[in-house]
Write a protein that holds these residues in place. Structure first.
Motif, PDB file in Angstrom:
ATOM      1  N   ASN A   1      95.225 -58.222-105.065  1.00 21.57           N
ATOM      2  CA  ASN A   1      95.023 -59.072-103.892  1.00 21.57           C
ATOM      3  C   ASN A   1      96.375 -59.548-103.345  1.00 21.57           C
ATOM      4  O   ASN A   1      96.595 -59.547-102.133  1.00 21.57           O
TER       5      ASN A   1
ATOM      6  N   VAL B   1      88.848 -59.314 -94.420  1.00 22.80           N
ATOM      7  CA  VAL B   1      87.582 -58.663 -94.782  1.00 22.80           C
ATOM      8  C   VAL B   1      87.820 -57.625 -95.871  1.00 22.80           C
ATOM      9  O   VAL B   1      87.065 -57.540 -96.850  1.00 22.80           O
ATOM     10  N   MET B   2      88.880 -56.839 -95.737  1.00 28.74           N
ATOM     11  CA  MET B   2      89.186 -55.808 -96.730  1.00 28.74           C
ATOM     12  C   MET B   2      89.485 -56.431 -98.100  1.00 28.74           C
ATOM     13  O   MET B   2      88.972 -55.975 -99.124  1.00 28.74           O
ATOM     14  N   ARG B   3      90.280 -57.495 -98.104  1.00 31.55           N
ATOM     15  CA  ARG B   3      90.617 -58.137 -99.380  1.00 31.55           C
ATOM     16  C   ARG B   3      89.408 -58.788-100.033  1.00 31.55           C
ATOM     17  O   ARG B   3      89.217 -58.686-101.245  1.00 31.55           O
ATOM     18  N   MET B   4      88.573 -59.444 -99.252  1.00 34.13           N
ATOM     19  CA  MET B   4      87.396 -60.092 -99.828  1.00 34.13           C
ATOM     20  C   MET B   4      86.379 -59.065-100.328  1.00 34.13           C
ATOM     21  O   MET B   4      85.768 -59.251-101.378  1.00 34.13           O
ATOM     22  N   ALA B   5      86.198 -57.972 -99.595  1.00 37.61           N
ATOM     23  CA  ALA B   5      85.292 -56.917-100.051  1.00 37.61           C
ATOM     24  C   ALA B   5      85.801 -56.306-101.350  1.00 37.61           C
ATOM     25  O   ALA B   5      85.026 -56.070-102.292  1.00 37.61           O
ATOM     26  N   MET B   6      87.100 -56.061-101.434  1.00 39.53           N
ATOM     27  CA  MET B   6      87.696 -55.523-102.654  1.00 39.53           C
ATOM     28  C   MET B   6      87.529 -56.504-103.812  1.00 39.53           C
ATOM     29  O   MET B   6      87.150 -56.118-104.921  1.00 39.53           O
TER      30      MET B   6
ATOM     31  N   VAL C   1      85.258 -58.915-104.233  1.00 44.28           N
ATOM     32  CA  VAL C   1      83.856 -58.998-104.653  1.00 44.28           C
ATOM     33  C   VAL C   1      83.437 -57.733-105.396  1.00 44.28           C
ATOM     34  O   VAL C   1      82.812 -57.801-106.457  1.00 44.28           O
ATOM     35  N   ALA C   2      83.797 -56.571-104.860  1.00 45.82           N
ATOM     36  CA  ALA C   2      83.394 -55.309-105.471  1.00 45.82           C
ATOM     37  C   ALA C   2      83.995 -55.154-106.871  1.00 45.82           C
ATOM     38  O   ALA C   2      83.284 -54.785-107.821  1.00 45.82           O
TER      39      ALA C   2
END
Length: 115
Positions: free
Chosen positions: A41, A72-77, A79-80
């Motif tokens: 991150n 959005v990309m960092r939060m999706a990464m 969470v995933a």
């Protein structure tokens, strides 16, 4: 990363401490996994920041859209990878989350120290 010489000292120090503490408790892998998510991150934040600095001639709207895409990309990464560690790898939730959170706190400390 977060310091002038490229090494986030506070973040790495906190992550090392978390890793040692949870190694004593037998769940070091979960703490290290959370720490690695935190470092990933951090690298994505720095990549986005450097990209913004290189493109000084872009409009305000394009700049805002770059920030939104980065978040959005960092939060999706985040969470995933967290769900993957918890549900698929069956890692200790406490160690994973503490490693992740303290890594982010270390990142913020590095940012404040190096302003």
């Amino acid at each position: 990363m977060a310091t002038d010489n490229g090494w986030p000292k506070a973040q790495l120090g906190m992550l090392l401490t978390v890793g040692v503490y949870f190694a004593i408790n037998g769940v070091a892998l979960a703490a290290i996994y959370g720490s690695m998510i935190s470092l990933l991150n951090t690298s994505l934040i720095n990549r986005s920041t450097n990209k913004q600095r290189r493109q000084l001639g872009i409009s305000a709207g394009a700049s805002v859209s770059m920030v939104v895409v980065s978040v959005v990309m960092r939060m999706a990464m985040l969470v995933a990878l967290t769900l993957f560690g918890l549900l698929i790898l069956k890692l200790s939730p406490e160690a994973l989350i503490i490693g992740l959170v303290l890594g982010q706190v270390g990142f913020l400390i590095d940012k404040v120290i190096n302003k």
